[in-house]
Design an enzyme around this catalytic site. Structure first.
Site, PDB file in Angstrom:
ATOM      1  N   HIS A  72      38.393  23.090  77.617  1.00 46.53           N
ATOM      2  CA  HIS A  72      38.486  23.772  76.320  1.00 46.53           C
ATOM      3  C   HIS A  72      39.934  24.126  76.008  1.00 46.53           C
ATOM      4  O   HIS A  72      40.632  24.685  76.846  1.00 46.53           O
ATOM      5  CB  HIS A  72      37.642  25.042  76.325  1.00 46.53           C
ATOM      6  CG  HIS A  72      36.177  24.777  76.144  1.00 46.53           C
ATOM      7  ND1 HIS A  72      35.285  25.710  75.702  1.00 46.53           N
ATOM      8  CD2 HIS A  72      35.455  23.644  76.336  1.00 46.53           C
ATOM      9  CE1 HIS A  72      34.082  25.181  75.624  1.00 46.53           C
ATOM     10  NE2 HIS A  72      34.155  23.931  76.021  1.00 46.53           N
ATOM     11  N   TYR A 201      33.468  34.820  71.118  1.00 47.23           N
ATOM     12  CA  TYR A 201      33.396  36.233  71.506  1.00 47.23           C
ATOM     13  C   TYR A 201      33.238  37.023  70.210  1.00 47.23           C
ATOM     14  O   TYR A 201      34.159  37.036  69.393  1.00 47.23           O
ATOM     15  CB  TYR A 201      34.681  36.674  72.216  1.00 47.23           C
ATOM     16  CG  TYR A 201      34.888  36.082  73.589  1.00 47.23           C
ATOM     17  CD1 TYR A 201      35.403  34.798  73.764  1.00 47.23           C
ATOM     18  CD2 TYR A 201      34.585  36.820  74.734  1.00 47.23           C
ATOM     19  CE1 TYR A 201      35.603  34.269  75.033  1.00 47.23           C
ATOM     20  CE2 TYR A 201      34.786  36.296  76.011  1.00 47.23           C
ATOM     21  CZ  TYR A 201      35.294  35.017  76.151  1.00 47.23           C
ATOM     22  OH  TYR A 201      35.495  34.507  77.405  1.00 47.23           O
ATOM     23  N   PRO A 293      33.346  41.260  82.653  1.00 44.48           N
ATOM     24  CA  PRO A 293      33.423  39.804  82.470  1.00 44.48           C
ATOM     25  C   PRO A 293      34.075  39.348  81.171  1.00 44.48           C
ATOM     26  O   PRO A 293      34.309  38.149  80.985  1.00 44.48           O
ATOM     27  CB  PRO A 293      31.952  39.355  82.524  1.00 44.48           C
ATOM     28  CG  PRO A 293      31.152  40.567  82.247  1.00 44.48           C
ATOM     29  CD  PRO A 293      31.952  41.743  82.686  1.00 44.48           C
ATOM     30  N   LYS A 297      37.754  36.754  84.116  1.00 47.07           N
ATOM     31  CA  LYS A 297      38.799  36.763  85.149  1.00 47.07           C
ATOM     32  C   LYS A 297      38.286  36.928  86.584  1.00 47.07           C
ATOM     33  O   LYS A 297      39.030  36.686  87.541  1.00 47.07           O
ATOM     34  CB  LYS A 297      39.789  37.911  84.871  1.00 47.07           C
ATOM     35  CG  LYS A 297      40.687  37.649  83.692  1.00 47.07           C
ATOM     36  CD  LYS A 297      41.790  36.664  84.047  1.00 47.07           C
ATOM     37  CE  LYS A 297      42.515  36.122  82.852  1.00 47.07           C
ATOM     38  NZ  LYS A 297      42.138  34.779  82.438  1.00 47.07           N
ATOM     39  N   TYR A 384      44.463  34.861  78.748  1.00 47.16           N
ATOM     40  CA  TYR A 384      43.155  34.216  78.907  1.00 47.16           C
ATOM     41  C   TYR A 384      43.288  32.913  79.692  1.00 47.16           C
ATOM     42  O   TYR A 384      42.488  32.616  80.577  1.00 47.16           O
ATOM     43  CB  TYR A 384      42.538  33.952  77.528  1.00 47.16           C
ATOM     44  CG  TYR A 384      41.089  33.516  77.594  1.00 47.16           C
ATOM     45  CD1 TYR A 384      40.059  34.462  77.576  1.00 47.16           C
ATOM     46  CD2 TYR A 384      40.743  32.170  77.680  1.00 47.16           C
ATOM     47  CE1 TYR A 384      38.732  34.080  77.643  1.00 47.16           C
ATOM     48  CE2 TYR A 384      39.416  31.772  77.752  1.00 47.16           C
ATOM     49  CZ  TYR A 384      38.413  32.733  77.728  1.00 47.16           C
ATOM     50  OH  TYR A 384      37.091  32.338  77.800  1.00 47.16           O
TER      51      TYR A 384
HETATM   52  P1  RFL Z   1      30.447  37.054  95.516  1.00 49.53           P
HETATM   53  O1  RFL Z   1      30.185  35.906  94.619  1.00 49.53           O
HETATM   54  O2  RFL Z   1      29.739  38.336  95.224  1.00 49.53           O
HETATM   55  O3  RFL Z   1      30.110  36.580  97.001  1.00 49.53           O
HETATM   56  C1  RFL Z   1      30.032  37.488  98.083  1.00 49.53           C
HETATM   57  C2  RFL Z   1      29.095  36.919  99.116  1.00 49.53           C
HETATM   58  O4  RFL Z   1      29.043  37.798 100.245  1.00 49.53           O
HETATM   59  C3  RFL Z   1      27.696  37.960 100.656  1.00 49.53           C
HETATM   60  N1  RFL Z   1      27.565  39.235 101.380  1.00 49.53           N
HETATM   61  C4  RFL Z   1      27.518  39.320 102.723  1.00 49.53           C
HETATM   62  N2  RFL Z   1      27.561  38.385 103.684  1.00 49.53           N
HETATM   63  C5  RFL Z   1      27.487  38.802 104.983  1.00 49.53           C
HETATM   64  N3  RFL Z   1      27.363  40.110 105.329  1.00 49.53           N
HETATM   65  C6  RFL Z   1      27.308  41.075 104.393  1.00 49.53           C
HETATM   66  N4  RFL Z   1      27.178  42.364 104.758  1.00 49.53           N
HETATM   67  C7  RFL Z   1      27.398  40.700 103.033  1.00 49.53           C
HETATM   68  N5  RFL Z   1      27.375  41.386 101.867  1.00 49.53           N
HETATM   69  C8  RFL Z   1      27.483  40.491 100.883  1.00 49.53           C
HETATM   70  C9  RFL Z   1      26.910  37.914  99.360  1.00 49.53           C
HETATM   71  O5  RFL Z   1      25.535  37.577  99.573  1.00 49.53           O
HETATM   72  C10 RFL Z   1      27.657  36.823  98.599  1.00 49.53           C
HETATM   73  O6  RFL Z   1      27.143  35.530  98.853  1.00 49.53           O
HETATM   74  O7  RFL Z   1      32.010  37.417  95.601  1.00 49.53           O
HETATM   75  P2  RFL Z   1      33.318  36.435  95.520  1.00 49.53           P
HETATM   76  O8  RFL Z   1      33.143  35.263  96.416  1.00 49.53           O
HETATM   77  O9  RFL Z   1      34.461  37.344  95.681  1.00 49.53           O
HETATM   78  O10 RFL Z   1      33.298  35.834  94.037  1.00 49.53           O
HETATM   79  C11 RFL Z   1      33.525  36.656  92.919  1.00 49.53           C
HETATM   80  C12 RFL Z   1      32.779  36.102  91.685  1.00 49.53           C
HETATM   81  O11 RFL Z   1      31.429  35.885  92.040  1.00 49.53           O
HETATM   82  C13 RFL Z   1      32.851  37.067  90.499  1.00 49.53           C
HETATM   83  O12 RFL Z   1      34.134  37.651  90.396  1.00 49.53           O
HETATM   84  C14 RFL Z   1      32.560  36.351  89.165  1.00 49.53           C
HETATM   85  O13 RFL Z   1      31.250  35.884  89.127  1.00 49.53           O
HETATM   86  C15 RFL Z   1      32.813  37.294  87.977  1.00 49.53           C
HETATM   87  N6  RFL Z   1      32.447  36.710  86.681  1.00 49.53           N
HETATM   88  C16 RFL Z   1      33.286  35.824  86.033  1.00 49.53           C
HETATM   89  N7  RFL Z   1      34.454  35.442  86.600  1.00 49.53           N
HETATM   90  C17 RFL Z   1      35.264  34.511  86.002  1.00 49.53           C
HETATM   91  O14 RFL Z   1      36.332  34.200  86.545  1.00 49.53           O
HETATM   92  N8  RFL Z   1      34.927  33.901  84.809  1.00 49.53           N
HETATM   93  C18 RFL Z   1      33.759  34.225  84.165  1.00 49.53           C
HETATM   94  O15 RFL Z   1      33.473  33.618  83.145  1.00 49.53           O
HETATM   95  C19 RFL Z   1      32.913  35.238  84.767  1.00 49.53           C
HETATM   96  N9  RFL Z   1      31.760  35.583  84.194  1.00 49.53           N
HETATM   97  C20 RFL Z   1      31.246  37.065  86.062  1.00 49.53           C
HETATM   98  C21 RFL Z   1      30.930  36.484  84.807  1.00 49.53           C
HETATM   99  C22 RFL Z   1      30.351  37.956  86.668  1.00 49.53           C
HETATM  100  C23 RFL Z   1      29.186  38.297  86.034  1.00 49.53           C
HETATM  101  N10 RFL Z   1      28.331  39.222  86.688  1.00 49.53           N
HETATM  102  C24 RFL Z   1      26.948  39.012  86.871  1.00 49.53           C
HETATM  103  C25 RFL Z   1      28.884  40.334  87.415  1.00 49.53           C
HETATM  104  C26 RFL Z   1      29.763  36.816  84.160  1.00 49.53           C
HETATM  105  C27 RFL Z   1      28.898  37.747  84.737  1.00 49.53           C
HETATM  106  C28 RFL Z   1      27.661  38.110  83.982  1.00 49.53           C
HETATM  107  C1  PHB Z   2      29.960  32.587  81.141  1.00 50.20           C
HETATM  108  O1  PHB Z   2      29.874  31.437  80.696  1.00 50.20           O
HETATM  109  O2  PHB Z   2      29.088  33.056  81.912  1.00 50.20           O
HETATM  110  C2  PHB Z   2      31.081  33.453  80.719  1.00 50.20           C
HETATM  111  C3  PHB Z   2      32.093  32.905  79.953  1.00 50.20           C
HETATM  112  C4  PHB Z   2      33.150  33.712  79.538  1.00 50.20           C
HETATM  113  C5  PHB Z   2      33.170  35.050  79.886  1.00 50.20           C
HETATM  114  C6  PHB Z   2      32.160  35.588  80.673  1.00 50.20           C
HETATM  115  C7  PHB Z   2      31.098  34.790  81.075  1.00 50.20           C
HETATM  116  O3  PHB Z   2      34.190  35.829  79.456  1.00 50.20           O
END
Ligand code: RFL
Ligand code: PHB
Length: 389
Positions: A72, A201, A293, A297, A384
């Protein structure tokens, strides 16, 4: 068992670190409390910065992302019944982002790990970490009813916000900075074509909405919701109605609806734990910081921590401890800029319950400024698309 690095958590941070270390000839084990299916079932991020894309290439796991991901060059801000495009590429000298789901990226990392025969323990119970203040840290866990112990040089705490690693740091050694927002995001995934070519957005008097996607036939939408809401209260029809009302008339008219594949509510939080290193324990990704989110980031910051950590560990085994000594401060410089940007974008686009007329007017002025100032748009685009290292 003895390894160089014990990685706790098989989310994107832990798996990517494992992959980069393996390519550098450093042996690591990944210990995850959940099953692979559980990890893949969490629908989260969708947007990758160029620097994260480059790191995935460096780790040798970029092939499917380049084949199936969507590049994009901009996104749109919706407000007052219209839309303002932010020309990422034009405003940043050609930077782009990659729309590729965290689920797919995690699957690619899992497959690469399995193909290389690298050790991963799923379903590890009661994981605990010990002695990371000294030279011989240990990790203990229960697997299939048998206690296991790993002795290692370093522990990488990649176990997310609720993990055990940050919680194991002695009280008083951590500074916590936190802001909790008074709303959440209700997300819906559906096999329907995205409403638009680029992400939208949208700021609306009824609340924020986001139109995102996973492919040309799979959409991801979010609406700002109350923290008291439960997913079960939101039928698919209610979700689509609410989303439509928060979009401009052109987008609302072209929205294609269908049954949800997944629906979930996420609270919004800004959180940083400092520092990221305690002796021979390093925190990386959501274990150390959370962003709302809105700025996309979270996953990108996790990748940036892993980039610093993998390089620091490679340097350490080559004879220099400079990288591990500066790990925390290097990460925090990027973390705080992403925290600032995510807070700003959240504040710009959401409705805060009980907000004053003054705050509302400021929000409107900021959006108006963005429409009329190329400098303001360039600052948004630069953040961004991702700041340089
Ligand atoms: P994770 O993905 O939470 O993985 C951590 C892992 O550790 C395990 N765990 C354990 N394992 C062993 N012993 C324990 N005691 C443990 N406790 C936990 C867990 O089961 C898991 O498998 O962390 P990590 O790897 O640091 O990754 C971070 C990302 O997942 C997170 O920052 C992103 O998903 C945030 N996020 C977004 N980030 C972006 O860069 N771009 C996006 O568009 C974006 N959209 C989002 C998001 C997060 C969202 N939510 C649900 C919070 C959209 C949403 C809705
Ligand atoms: C997503 O596709 O889940 C998504 C995209 C952009 C954001 C957050 C979540 O800022």
């Amino acid at each position: 068992m003895r390894v160089q690095i014990a990685i706790i958590g098989a989310g994107p941070a832990g798996l990517l670190l494992g992959q980069l270390l393996a390519r550098a000839g450093i042996d690591a084990i990944v210990i995850e409390q959940r099953s692979p299916d559980h990890v893949l079932g969490r629908i989260r991020a969708g947007v990758l910065e160029q620097v994260a894309v480059d790191l995935l290439d460096e780790a040798g796991v970029g092939a499917r992302m380049h084949a199936e991901g969507l590049v994009h060059e901009g996104f749109e801000l919706g407000f007052n019944g219209g839309r303002q495009r932010i020309d990422l590429a034009g405003l940043t000298g050609g930077k782009r982002v990659m729309v590729y789901g965290q689920t797919e990226l995690t699957r690619d990392l899992m497959d690469a790990r399995a193909a290389a025969g690298l050790p991963t323990v799923y379903g590890a119970q009661d994981v605990s970490i010990h002695d990371f203040g000294g030279e011989r840290p240990r990790v203990r866990y229960l697997k299939d009813g048998v206690w296991q112990e790993i002795v290692c040089d370093f522990i990488a705490g990649c176990d997310g916000y609720h993990g055990v690693c940050r919680a194991s740091v002695p009280q008083g050694a951590l500074s916590i900075y936190e802001r909790v927002y008074p709303f959440g995001w209700l997300g819906l995934l559906s096999d329907t074509p995205p409403v638009s070519e680029e992400l939208i957005y949208s700021s609306h008097p009824r609340g924020f909405a986001l139109c995102s996607m996973r492919s040309r036939s799979r959409s991801r939408y979010y609406v700002q919701c109350s923290l008291d809401d439960k997913v079960a209260q939101w039928s698919d029809a209610m979700f689509w109605d609410e989303l439509r009302r928060r979009l401009d008339p052109r987008a609302a008219a072209s929205l294609v609806t269908g049954p949800s594949i997944e629906k979930s509510i996420a609270p919004l939080r800004s959180f940083v734990a400092e520092p990221l290193r305690f002796g021979r324990l390093f925190l990386a990704g959501d274990a150390a910081h959370i962003v709302p989110p809105t700025g996309a980031k979270g996953l990108n910051l996790a990748a940036s921590d892993v980039r610093y950590l993998s390089r620091a560990l490679v340097e350490f085994y080559a004879g220099s401890s400079s990288g591990i000594d500066h790990y925390s401060e290097n990460c925090l410089r990027r973390i705080w800029k992403a925290e600032r940007f995510s807070w700003w974008m959240t504040t710009l686009l959401h409705r805060f319950p009980g907000t004053s007329g003054f705050d509302q007017k400021l929000q409107e002025a900021e959006l108006d400024y963005l429409v009329h100032s190329t400098a303001a748009q360039a600052a948004l685009a630069e953040n961004y698309a991702g700041l340089p290292f």
